[in-house]
Design a protein around this motif. Structure first.
Motif, mmCIF file in Angstrom:
data_model
loop_
_atom_site.group_PDB
_atom_site.id
_atom_site.type_symbol
_atom_site.label_atom_id
_atom_site.label_comp_id
_atom_site.label_asym_id
_atom_site.label_seq_id
_atom_site.Cartn_x
_atom_site.Cartn_y
_atom_site.Cartn_z
ATOM 1 N N ASN A 19 101.210 -21.044 138.414
ATOM 2 C CA ASN A 19 102.403 -22.004 138.029
ATOM 3 C C ASN A 19 103.381 -21.288 137.002
ATOM 4 O OD1 ASN A 19 100.210 -24.207 138.899
ATOM 5 N ND2 ASN A 19 102.469 -24.446 139.781
ATOM 6 N N PHE A 20 104.614 -21.663 137.049
ATOM 7 C CA PHE A 20 105.699 -21.210 136.299
ATOM 8 C C PHE A 20 106.556 -22.277 135.686
ATOM 9 C CE2 PHE A 20 104.878 -17.662 138.990
ATOM 10 C CZ PHE A 20 104.785 -16.238 137.987
ATOM 11 N N ALA A 21 107.241 -22.069 134.535
ATOM 12 C CA ALA A 21 108.154 -23.110 134.098
ATOM 13 C C ALA A 21 109.471 -23.054 134.870
ATOM 14 C CB ALA A 21 108.517 -22.449 132.555
ATOM 15 N N SER A 22 110.231 -24.295 134.825
ATOM 16 C CA SER A 22 111.258 -24.199 135.580
ATOM 17 C C SER A 22 112.508 -23.159 135.274
ATOM 18 C CB SER A 22 111.927 -25.474 135.288
ATOM 19 O OG SER A 22 113.339 -25.631 135.876
ATOM 20 N N GLY A 23 112.830 -22.141 136.417
ATOM 21 C CA GLY A 23 113.934 -21.311 136.050
ATOM 22 C C GLY A 23 113.401 -19.917 135.566
ATOM 23 N N SER A 24 112.190 -19.835 135.204
ATOM 24 C CA SER A 24 111.277 -18.801 134.708
ATOM 25 C C SER A 24 110.590 -17.918 135.640
ATOM 26 C CB SER A 24 110.492 -19.282 133.566
ATOM 27 O OG SER A 24 110.026 -18.112 133.107
ATOM 28 N N ALA A 25 110.539 -16.559 135.455
ATOM 29 C CA ALA A 25 109.489 -15.647 136.108
ATOM 30 C C ALA A 25 108.641 -15.006 134.986
ATOM 31 C CB ALA A 25 110.281 -14.422 136.959
ATOM 32 N N THR A 28 102.999 -17.495 131.762
ATOM 33 C CA THR A 28 102.496 -18.245 130.804
ATOM 34 C C THR A 28 101.132 -17.730 130.474
ATOM 35 O OG1 THR A 28 101.467 -19.810 132.285
ATOM 36 C CG2 THR A 28 103.730 -20.412 131.736
ATOM 37 N N PRO A 29 100.709 -18.321 129.032
ATOM 38 C CA PRO A 29 99.315 -17.859 128.823
ATOM 39 C C PRO A 29 98.230 -18.414 129.891
ATOM 40 C CG PRO A 29 100.252 -18.632 126.857
ATOM 41 C CD PRO A 29 101.499 -18.724 128.164
ATOM 42 N N GLN A 30 98.389 -19.470 130.485
ATOM 43 C CA GLN A 30 97.621 -19.992 131.444
ATOM 44 C C GLN A 30 97.540 -19.075 132.981
ATOM 45 O OE1 GLN A 30 98.433 -23.947 132.884
ATOM 46 N NE2 GLN A 30 96.642 -23.923 134.535
ATOM 47 N N ALA A 31 98.828 -18.505 133.002
ATOM 48 C CA ALA A 31 99.011 -17.705 134.401
ATOM 49 C C ALA A 31 98.072 -16.633 134.043
ATOM 50 C CB ALA A 31 100.371 -17.755 134.402
ATOM 51 N N THR A 32 98.467 -15.900 132.781
ATOM 52 C CA THR A 32 97.650 -14.689 132.431
ATOM 53 C C THR A 32 96.104 -14.773 132.501
ATOM 54 O OG1 THR A 32 97.708 -14.908 130.114
ATOM 55 C CG2 THR A 32 99.323 -13.519 131.114
ATOM 56 N N ARG A 33 95.578 -15.980 132.061
ATOM 57 C CA ARG A 33 94.130 -16.362 132.314
ATOM 58 C C ARG A 33 93.912 -16.206 133.829
ATOM 59 N NH1 ARG A 33 95.385 -19.603 128.030
ATOM 60 N NH2 ARG A 33 95.532 -21.429 129.145
ATOM 61 N N THR A 34 94.645 -17.007 134.597
ATOM 62 C CA THR A 34 94.380 -17.059 135.915
ATOM 63 C C THR A 34 94.342 -15.689 136.631
ATOM 64 O OG1 THR A 34 95.401 -19.293 136.122
ATOM 65 C CG2 THR A 34 95.176 -17.972 138.148
ATOM 66 N N LEU A 35 95.315 -14.973 136.199
ATOM 67 C CA LEU A 35 95.594 -13.591 136.781
ATOM 68 C C LEU A 35 94.619 -12.556 136.362
ATOM 69 C CD1 LEU A 35 99.511 -13.213 136.663
ATOM 70 C CD2 LEU A 35 97.978 -13.752 138.794
ATOM 71 N N ASP A 36 93.916 -12.994 135.108
ATOM 72 C CA ASP A 36 92.802 -11.860 134.608
ATOM 73 C C ASP A 36 91.538 -12.302 135.457
ATOM 74 O OD1 ASP A 36 94.142 -10.827 132.604
ATOM 75 O OD2 ASP A 36 93.491 -12.077 131.159
ATOM 76 N N GLU A 37 91.339 -13.550 136.080
ATOM 77 C CA GLU A 37 90.375 -13.919 136.763
ATOM 78 C C GLU A 37 90.480 -13.134 138.205
ATOM 79 O OE1 GLU A 37 89.357 -18.062 137.192
ATOM 80 O OE2 GLU A 37 89.699 -18.158 135.193
ATOM 81 N N LEU A 38 91.883 -13.306 138.656
ATOM 82 C CA LEU A 38 92.058 -12.332 140.017
ATOM 83 C C LEU A 38 91.778 -10.990 139.949
ATOM 84 C CD1 LEU A 38 93.207 -12.595 142.915
ATOM 85 C CD2 LEU A 38 95.599 -12.689 141.730
ATOM 86 N N GLY A 39 92.289 -10.532 138.595
ATOM 87 C CA GLY A 39 92.235 -9.010 138.667
ATOM 88 C C GLY A 39 90.902 -8.575 138.848
ATOM 89 N N ARG A 40 89.957 -9.390 138.104
ATOM 90 C CA ARG A 40 88.515 -8.956 138.310
ATOM 91 C C ARG A 40 87.943 -9.031 139.751
ATOM 92 N NH1 ARG A 40 88.899 -11.335 133.347
ATOM 93 N NH2 ARG A 40 88.297 -13.439 133.927
ATOM 94 N N ALA A 41 88.493 -10.236 140.141
ATOM 95 C CA ALA A 41 88.042 -10.291 141.840
ATOM 96 C C ALA A 41 88.568 -9.279 142.649
ATOM 97 C CB ALA A 41 88.406 -11.602 142.090
#
Length: 126
Positions: A19-25, A28-41
């Protein structure tokens, strides 16, 4: 009697939302944690043969052209993070902007809905 044709095994799936903040690409810290899990997968032996479509989405706030551009930037931010931080080959990731065309939560025009401001990752096969 006809022999039963075995069905191919389903491709391993990865079902997650960033997820992202309104109007932003910006991730977020939560997004990077999720992406770190995805990267490992994605780096795992189970998924290493597969390619993935990284779909950026927006809510309905703003005009459609701006939302299309924003969704493309969101998808590109996720791809850039996965390739630079986790060494995932760019050829395995396809960034696609969906704009406001495929909301997770249907809303009227100009309705801020955080769950629609997201990137989804879809396994598109080997």
């Amino acid at each position: 009697a006809a022999a039963a044709t075995p069905r191919p095994a389903a491709a391993p799936s990865v079902n997650l939302t960033v997820n992202f903040a309104s109007g932003s690409a910006e991730l977020t810290p939560q997004a990077t944690r999720t992406l770190d899990e995805l990267g490992r997968a994605l780096a795992s032996a189970e998924l290493s043969a597969f390619r993935f479509r990284v779909e950026g989405h927006t809510d309905t706030v703003g005009d459609a052209a701006q939302n299309q551009s924003l969704s493309e930037r969101r998808a590109a931010a996720v791809v850039q993070y996965l390739t630079s931080r986790h060494g995932i080959a760019p050829s395995r990731l396809q960034a696609v902007g969906m704009g406001e065309s495929a909301p997770l939560v249907p809303t009227g025009d100009q309705v801020p809905e955080p769950r629609n401001r997201r990137v989804q990752v879809v396994n598109i096969g080997a």
